[in-house]
Design a protein around this motif. Structure first.
Motif, mmCIF file in Angstrom:
data_model
loop_
_atom_site.group_PDB
_atom_site.id
_atom_site.type_symbol
_atom_site.label_atom_id
_atom_site.label_comp_id
_atom_site.label_asym_id
_atom_site.label_seq_id
_atom_site.Cartn_x
_atom_site.Cartn_y
_atom_site.Cartn_z
ATOM 1 N N ASP A 117 0.828 -1.208 0.000
ATOM 2 C CA ASP A 117 0.000 0.000 0.000
ATOM 3 C C ASP A 117 0.865 1.260 0.000
ATOM 4 O OD1 ASP A 117 -2.288 -1.513 -0.011
ATOM 5 O OD2 ASP A 117 -2.705 -1.272 2.137
ATOM 6 N N GLU A 119 3.390 9.630 -10.153
ATOM 7 C CA GLU A 119 2.588 9.790 -11.363
ATOM 8 C C GLU A 119 1.863 11.132 -11.364
ATOM 9 O OE1 GLU A 119 -1.246 7.764 -13.569
ATOM 10 O OE2 GLU A 119 -0.110 6.567 -12.136
ATOM 11 N N ASP A 120 1.293 11.507 -10.220
ATOM 12 C CA ASP A 120 0.604 12.797 -10.113
ATOM 13 C C ASP A 120 1.560 13.956 -10.379
ATOM 14 O OD1 ASP A 120 -1.750 11.517 -9.538
ATOM 15 O OD2 ASP A 120 -1.710 11.936 -7.387
ATOM 16 N N ALA A 168 2.408 1.610 -3.433
ATOM 17 C CA ALA A 168 1.402 2.062 -4.391
ATOM 18 C C ALA A 168 1.124 3.551 -4.219
ATOM 19 C CB ALA A 168 0.118 1.255 -4.229
ATOM 20 N N ASP A 169 1.092 4.025 -2.964
ATOM 21 C CA ASP A 169 0.857 5.443 -2.697
ATOM 22 C C ASP A 169 2.002 6.294 -3.226
ATOM 23 O OD1 ASP A 169 -0.702 7.562 -1.560
ATOM 24 O OD2 ASP A 169 0.777 7.670 0.066
ATOM 25 N N LYS A 196 1.777 6.458 -6.978
ATOM 26 C CA LYS A 196 0.683 7.349 -7.377
ATOM 27 C C LYS A 196 1.124 8.804 -7.273
ATOM 28 C CE LYS A 196 -4.107 8.571 -6.414
ATOM 29 N NZ LYS A 196 -3.868 9.986 -6.555
ATOM 30 N N ARG A 197 1.841 9.153 -6.206
ATOM 31 C CA ARG A 197 2.328 10.532 -6.032
ATOM 32 C C ARG A 197 3.302 10.904 -7.158
ATOM 33 N NH1 ARG A 197 -0.537 12.483 -2.615
ATOM 34 N NH2 ARG A 197 -0.801 11.616 -0.549
#
Length: 117
Positions: free
Chosen positions: A15, A25-26, A18-19, A22-23
């Motif tokens: 998790d 990618e953002d 994955a977080d 994601k950051r």
């Protein structure tokens, strides 16, 4: 009991990974601007604007008696800490574009990055 801890740790690590992904990618797609936290300048501007509203007669969003003071600056700072002020921060990017971020979202990001307000 140790076997249940061992089974939970990989899930927690996945998790967290994955977080982080994601950051990243953002950030690369421009959905999250640097810095992913509220700056001291933004905080000062927000507190000053809200304190001025309070000094001019606006209703506080918290109970000043429970806070123990009627000082508009202290009340405004506490309202910011609790994420009660519906302000939007506008950041200008180096390419000239503007990004609008809700204060509440920025405070959430600040918590994730361990920034104390």
């Amino acid at each position: 009991m140790s076997s249940s801890n061992q089974t939970q740790n990989p899930v927690l690590k996945e998790d967290a990974l994955a977080d982080i992904l994601k950051r990243i990618e953002d950030l690369t797609k421009g959905r999250l601007t640097y810095p992913p936290r509220i700056t001291k300048y933004e905080l000062a501007r927000i507190v000053a604007a809200r304190a001025r509203q309070l000094a001019m007669g606006a209703q506080p969003l918290i109970d000043p008696q429970k806070l123990g003071t009627y000082d508009p600056i202290a009340i405004a700072l506490e309202e910011v800490r609790r994420g009660l002020i519906p302000f939007v921060i506008v950041r200008t990017l180096p390419n000239g574009k503007h990004v609008r971020i809700k204060l509440k979202e920025l405070l959430k990001l600040s918590e994730e990055f361990d920034v104390k307000i």
